[in-house]
Design a protein around this motif. Structure first.
Motif, PDB file in Angstrom:
ATOM      1  N   UNK A  54      -1.781  27.369  31.922  1.00 56.00           N
ATOM      2  CA  UNK A  54      -0.901  26.371  32.533  1.00 56.00           C
ATOM      3  C   UNK A  54       0.538  26.560  32.073  1.00 56.00           C
ATOM      4  N   UNK A  55       0.725  26.903  30.817  1.00 53.57           N
ATOM      5  CA  UNK A  55       2.072  27.150  30.284  1.00 53.57           C
ATOM      6  C   UNK A  55       2.683  28.371  30.959  1.00 53.57           C
ATOM      7  N   UNK A  56       1.882  29.434  31.126  1.00 55.08           N
ATOM      8  CA  UNK A  56       2.370  30.643  31.804  1.00 55.08           C
ATOM      9  C   UNK A  56       2.776  30.329  33.241  1.00 55.08           C
ATOM     10  N   UNK A  57       1.969  29.518  33.929  1.00 56.23           N
ATOM     11  CA  UNK A  57       2.294  29.146  35.311  1.00 56.23           C
ATOM     12  C   UNK A  57       3.600  28.359  35.372  1.00 56.23           C
ATOM     13  N   UNK A  58       3.782  27.437  34.432  1.00 56.80           N
ATOM     14  CA  UNK A  58       5.016  26.646  34.400  1.00 56.80           C
ATOM     15  C   UNK A  58       6.218  27.545  34.135  1.00 56.80           C
ATOM     16  N   UNK A  59       6.069  28.505  33.235  1.00 54.40           N
ATOM     17  CA  UNK A  59       7.160  29.438  32.942  1.00 54.40           C
ATOM     18  C   UNK A  59       7.476  30.307  34.163  1.00 54.40           C
ATOM     19  N   UNK A  60       6.448  30.750  34.872  1.00 58.78           N
ATOM     20  CA  UNK A  60       6.653  31.568  36.075  1.00 58.78           C
ATOM     21  C   UNK A  60       7.367  30.755  37.156  1.00 58.78           C
ATOM     22  N   UNK A  61       6.976  29.483  37.311  1.00 58.26           N
ATOM     23  CA  UNK A  61       7.627  28.606  38.294  1.00 58.26           C
ATOM     24  C   UNK A  61       9.101  28.417  37.949  1.00 58.26           C
ATOM     25  N   UNK A  62       9.373  28.238  36.664  1.00 52.49           N
ATOM     26  CA  UNK A  62      10.762  28.059  36.219  1.00 52.49           C
ATOM     27  C   UNK A  62      11.575  29.330  36.473  1.00 52.49           C
ATOM     28  N   UNK A  63      10.990  30.470  36.191  1.00 51.77           N
ATOM     29  CA  UNK A  63      11.672  31.747  36.426  1.00 51.77           C
ATOM     30  C   UNK A  63      11.950  31.936  37.915  1.00 51.77           C
ATOM     31  N   UNK A  64      10.965  31.653  38.751  1.00 54.59           N
ATOM     32  CA  UNK A  64      11.151  31.746  40.198  1.00 54.59           C
ATOM     33  C   UNK A  64      12.261  30.803  40.651  1.00 54.59           C
ATOM     34  N   UNK A  65      12.251  29.592  40.131  1.00 49.45           N
ATOM     35  CA  UNK A  65      13.272  28.615  40.499  1.00 49.45           C
ATOM     36  C   UNK A  65      14.682  29.080  40.137  1.00 49.45           C
ATOM     37  N   UNK A  66      14.857  29.571  38.909  1.00 45.02           N
ATOM     38  CA  UNK A  66      16.183  30.049  38.486  1.00 45.02           C
ATOM     39  C   UNK A  66      16.653  31.200  39.366  1.00 45.02           C
ATOM     40  N   UNK A  67      15.758  32.141  39.644  1.00 43.79           N
ATOM     41  CA  UNK A  67      16.119  33.288  40.490  1.00 43.79           C
ATOM     42  C   UNK A  67      16.472  32.833  41.902  1.00 43.79           C
ATOM     43  N   UNK A  68      15.693  31.920  42.421  1.00 46.64           N
ATOM     44  CA  UNK A  68      15.919  31.418  43.776  1.00 46.64           C
ATOM     45  C   UNK A  68      17.262  30.713  43.878  1.00 46.64           C
ATOM     46  N   UNK A  69      17.539  29.827  42.924  1.00 47.09           N
ATOM     47  CA  UNK A  69      18.808  29.104  42.978  1.00 47.09           C
ATOM     48  C   UNK A  69      19.985  30.072  42.863  1.00 47.09           C
ATOM     49  N   UNK A  70      19.855  31.085  42.008  1.00 46.98           N
ATOM     50  CA  UNK A  70      20.932  32.064  41.885  1.00 46.98           C
ATOM     51  C   UNK A  70      21.159  32.765  43.225  1.00 46.98           C
TER      52      UNK A  70
END
Length: 164
Positions: free
Chosen positions: A50-66
């Motif tokens: 679950x922690x890995x999934x949350x980290x992946x979601x956060x990484x995707x979000x940062x990349x997407x917003x950029x």
């Protein structure tokens, strides 16, 4: 001014009661979060996943917003009718195709509240619209708002290295 012993005693009782209530509430919150954690995850491996999934979601979000902020910064100052339609179609498709279902639904809701059609007249409009949406997402996530100043947006997202 004369202080009455009864008033002091009542003040002390109220203070002690308030402190003990706060302590009990915080203690219950800690127990609740510990028991919720043990109910949610039947194993250490599940919690780690679950922690890995949350980290992946956060990484995707940062990349997407950029990417989105850079897209808005590089959007034309005076877009043609076709470029405006393409931008509208892009954000409609983007909100439906985004890989995180929860984020996708939230973005669609935000788009309905703040239609992109009102923001495709220039790169300034699109950048400020997107910054406003980003702040709505940040608010939902309990994050700080970004200062939606055009100079700051251009400085932070206007240089992608692809062209001037």
């Amino acid at each position: 001014m004369k202080i009455k012993p009864l008033a002091v005693l009542i003040s002390i009782i109220i203070f002690v009661f308030t402190v003990s209530c706060c302590y009990s509430f915080l203690h219950l919150q800690n127990l609740n979060s510990a028991s919720t954690r043990s109910l949610r995850f039947s194993s250490q491996a599940e919690e780690e996943e679950a922690i890995k999934e949350a980290e992946a979601r956060a990484k995707l979000g940062r990349s997407t917003w950029y990417f989105l902020h850079t897209l808005a910064a590089k959007y034309p100052k005076h877009p043609s009718h076709e470029e405006q339609n393409n931008a509208i179609k892009f954000f409609e498709s983007f909100s439906r195709l985004y890989p995180c279902e929860i984020c996708s639904e939230h973005f669609q809701t935000l788009r309905k509240k703040k239609p992109v059609q009102n923001a495709v007249g220039s790169n300034t409009e699109l950048s400020l619209w997107l910054c406003s949406l980003h702040n709505d997402v940040n608010e939902k996530l309990g994050k700080k708002s970004y200062e939606c100043l055009l100079d700051k947006l251009k400085k932070d997202y206007g240089e992608c290295g692809c062209f001037d």
